[in-house]
Design a protein around this motif. Structure first.
Motif, short mmCIF file in Angstrom:
data_model
loop_
_atom_site.label_atom_id
_atom_site.label_comp_id
_atom_site.label_asym_id
_atom_site.label_seq_id
_atom_site.Cartn_x
_atom_site.Cartn_y
_atom_site.Cartn_z
N UNK A 1 0.83 -1.22 0.00
CA UNK A 1 0.00 0.00 0.00
C UNK A 1 0.86 1.27 0.00
N UNK A 2 0.21 2.38 -0.37
CA UNK A 2 0.84 3.70 -0.28
C UNK A 2 -0.09 4.60 0.50
N UNK A 3 0.49 5.51 1.28
CA UNK A 3 -0.30 6.49 2.04
C UNK A 3 0.14 7.89 1.63
N UNK A 4 -0.81 8.72 1.21
CA UNK A 4 -0.48 10.05 0.69
C UNK A 4 -0.99 11.19 1.57
N UNK A 5 -1.71 10.88 2.63
CA UNK A 5 -2.27 11.94 3.47
C UNK A 5 -2.17 11.53 4.93
N UNK A 6 -1.02 11.84 5.51
CA UNK A 6 -0.82 11.55 6.94
C UNK A 6 0.03 12.69 7.51
N UNK B 1 -0.77 4.77 -5.59
CA UNK B 1 0.51 4.73 -6.31
C UNK B 1 0.42 5.57 -7.58
N UNK B 2 -0.73 5.49 -8.28
CA UNK B 2 -0.88 6.22 -9.55
C UNK B 2 -0.73 7.72 -9.35
N UNK B 3 -1.35 8.28 -8.30
CA UNK B 3 -1.32 9.75 -8.13
C UNK B 3 -0.23 10.19 -7.15
N UNK C 1 9.29 4.29 -10.91
CA UNK C 1 9.12 3.69 -9.56
C UNK C 1 7.67 3.32 -9.30
N UNK C 2 6.73 4.14 -9.82
CA UNK C 2 5.30 3.82 -9.67
C UNK C 2 4.99 2.47 -10.28
N UNK C 3 5.57 2.25 -11.47
CA UNK C 3 5.25 1.05 -12.24
C UNK C 3 5.60 -0.24 -11.48
#
Ligand code: ADE
Ligand code: ZN
Length: 324
Positions: A10-15, A310-312, A319-321
């Motif tokens: 997983x990725x976390x973008x808002x913490x 991951x996409x955004x 690296x996203x890929x």
């Protein structure tokens, strides 16, 4: 389904890093730094977490930061969060921090950013979790103060991936910070701003984010669903929305699963995040698990939500890929 979510990369973008301050660490730092606390035990502190809107949360959030004094404290805060995230199979994070909440208490900007950065390096090396840092401006402070902090960050430009805007949204619209965000973009930084759920003039704020600031992402942004024009613009520009279900529940008594499903149906790039996990008592897995239960999302929908992060993300494209 729970096991499926727990094992997903997983990725976390808002913490918010300051929102990961667990009561136990708070008590340990208070003792070390000789800072008096208003509560006798971590349990008593948790019992005071009865938020019902943004200001009622922010009062407790800022008061608790007084235990963060030395570089080592910011290191520990960041290390503890990244360890917890890694234990939940979160492999990539974009971390907000609020320097003005510390400089206003007499803590040097360098102390804050050096502690955080050192923990990011160590966590990548020793735990295998990558992270990038987003410096937030407090929107209830002046644009001049925000600009001063952007200038303070210039020597550390390469430790940052972007800038954000958080804190009390009422009467603090995006355009108040137009010049600061223009300069940040000129410095090569990505731009994002909070448009929290159900705020005054929220549609005006979202529209200013798009047209005046030209953000690269929107934090929350749930209310965009009230306007077809805004939804179309967000979709056309491929902008990610960092939604925080458990955080929303404190304000709208729902994990906003209906809204998240509508976003998926419209092809908008919604992502799931934890916001202030130590206060809302839910990290990324708990947000996803509770959301799945409320909205009865299937594995494909959950995979899309997790993939969207991951996409955004602001990872370099190759690296996203690796994760998609
Ligand atoms: N600061 C920390 N968490 C926040 C949130 N959810 N909204 C605005 N400012 C914040
Ligand atoms: Zn937030």
């Amino acid at each position: 389904m729970q096991a499926f979510i727990e094992q997903m990369p997983k990725a976390e973008l808002h913490v918010h890093l300051e929102g990961t301050l667990e009561p136990e660490l708070s008590f340990a730092l208070a003792k070390k730094n000789n800072v008096p606390l208003d509560y006798q035990t971590p349990e008593e502190l948790i019992a005071a977490y009865n938020f019902y809107d943004l200001p009622s949360f922010l009062t407790i959030y800022y008061a608790a930061m007084k235990v963060l004094c030395e570089e080592e404290d910011f290191y520990q805060l960041t290390w503890d969060y990244l360890s917890k995230a890694r234990s939940q199979e979160t492999l990539y994070c974009e971390l907000f921090f609020d320097p003005q909440a510390h400089t206003s208490r007499g803590i040097a900007f360098d102390t804050v950013i050096r502690g955080i950065h050192r923990a990011q390096i160590d966590a990548e090396e020793k735990l295998g979790i990558k992270s990038q840092l987003i410096m937030c401006f407090l929107r209830d402070m002046s644009a001049e103060s925000a600009m001063e902090h952007l200038l303070m960050a210039e020597p550390y430009r390469h430790w940052l991936i972007g800038v954000g805007l958080d804190s009390d949204e009422k009467h603090n619209p995006p355009v108040k910070f137009a010049e600061v965000f223009r300069k940040a973009r000129d410095m090569g930084l990505k731009l994002t701003m909070h448009c929290d759920v159900n705020q005054l003039n929220t549609l005006v704020h979202i529209s200013q984010c798009l047209d005046d600031i030209q953000v690269d992402r929107i934090d929350h942004g749930i209310n965009s669903l009230e306007s077809d024009t805004l939804c179309e613009a967000i979709k056309a520009r491929g902008l990610g929305l960092t939604i925080c279900p458990v955080s929303n529940r404190f304000v709208v008594q729902s994990l906003t699963s209906n809204e998240i499903r509508q976003m998926l149906e419209k092809g908008m790039l919604a992502t799931i995040n934890s916001d202030d996990p130590a206060y809302f008592r839910a990290y990324l897995n708990e947000n996803l698990i509770e959301l799945q239960r409320e909205g009865n999302f299937n594995t494909e929908e959950i995979t899309t939500l997790v993939g969207n992060a991951f996409r955004v993300s602001w990872l370099p494209e190759p690296e996203k890929q690796v994760y998609l």
